[in-house]
Write an enzyme that holds these catalytic residues in place. Sequence first.
Site, PDB file in Angstrom:
ATOM      1  N   GLU A 122      -4.418   2.201  -6.832  1.00  0.00           N
ATOM      2  CA  GLU A 122      -4.663   3.213  -5.871  1.00  0.00           C
ATOM      3  C   GLU A 122      -3.923   4.473  -6.378  1.00  0.00           C
ATOM      4  OE1 GLU A 122      -6.862   1.851  -1.966  1.00  0.00           O
ATOM      5  OE2 GLU A 122      -4.833   1.967  -1.684  1.00  0.00           O
ATOM      6  N   GLY A 152     -10.968   2.603   1.726  1.00  0.00           N
ATOM      7  CA  GLY A 152     -10.514   2.718   3.102  1.00  0.00           C
ATOM      8  C   GLY A 152     -11.830   3.299   4.001  1.00  0.00           C
ATOM      9  N   GLY A 153     -11.740   4.566   4.110  1.00  0.00           N
ATOM     10  CA  GLY A 153     -12.669   5.352   5.030  1.00  0.00           C
ATOM     11  C   GLY A 153     -14.191   4.880   5.073  1.00  0.00           C
ATOM     12  N   HIS A 211       0.901  -1.200   0.099  1.00  0.00           N
ATOM     13  CA  HIS A 211       0.106   0.010   0.146  1.00  0.00           C
ATOM     14  C   HIS A 211       0.835   1.414   0.010  1.00  0.00           C
ATOM     15  CE1 HIS A 211      -2.821   2.874   1.354  1.00  0.00           C
ATOM     16  NE2 HIS A 211      -3.944   2.071   0.746  1.00  0.00           N
TER      17      HIS A 211
END
Length: 249
Positions: A163, A230-231, A93
């Site tokens: 990403e 993610g969030g 990541h």
Amino acid sequence: MRRKLAAGNWKMNGTSTSLAELEALAQAHPAPSVDVLICPPATLIDRAARILRESSVATGGQDCHSEMTGAHTGDISAEMLRDAGATAVILGHSERRADHGETDERVRAKARAALQAGLIAVICVGESLAEREAANTLDIIGGQLSGSIPDLVTGEQLVVAYEPIWAIGTGKVPEINEIGEVHEFIRARLERRFGAGVGRSVRLLYGGSVKPSNAAEIFAVPEVDGALVGGASLKASDFSPIITALEAA
């Protein structure tokens, strides 16, 4: 046919009280037509796996060491993740690459360990804003693919997540055609390196400010097999519509 995947990366978020979100997510999607994966912090993996054991939601880790055992204080091995109930692990990541100086070579070594432990390796690639503006995106992605993915891998063992670093947590999302260009590039590179069989069977995810309001548009892009979220994966009420959008894609 590649089975689509909605993966949630909780990053350094979540305590015991957060486990209720997993129960709610499993109840909301008792038999999803896509794979669902949640990667909580290491402190919650064992408990998350126990909660999700009878559900259709899988548990994963966010990182692992390249060695199975040894004098590596504070690290966690792929074997330990597997023992705790994980079936997959996120590797490379951009936050690991930036915060911990992880190189492509290091990511590849970790991926080898993950595969040896029987985990699915979710390998992340992505360019910075400066690299995007310099029109170097595909060169950067190509180098990360070559350096981070082990030579001996099957389509069932590997997931690649694109990403763009500048889109992670910023609310910014690339243009749809830009997402499509990178995903088509990744697919072609995988086919060229591993052959059509493996290359076509690897699932490709998009990640970077994915939310319920833009998920359907992103999932309509060719070669996008799902998302690394993610969030929006921290709350079942936010992640559930993304799963539903992927099922409808």
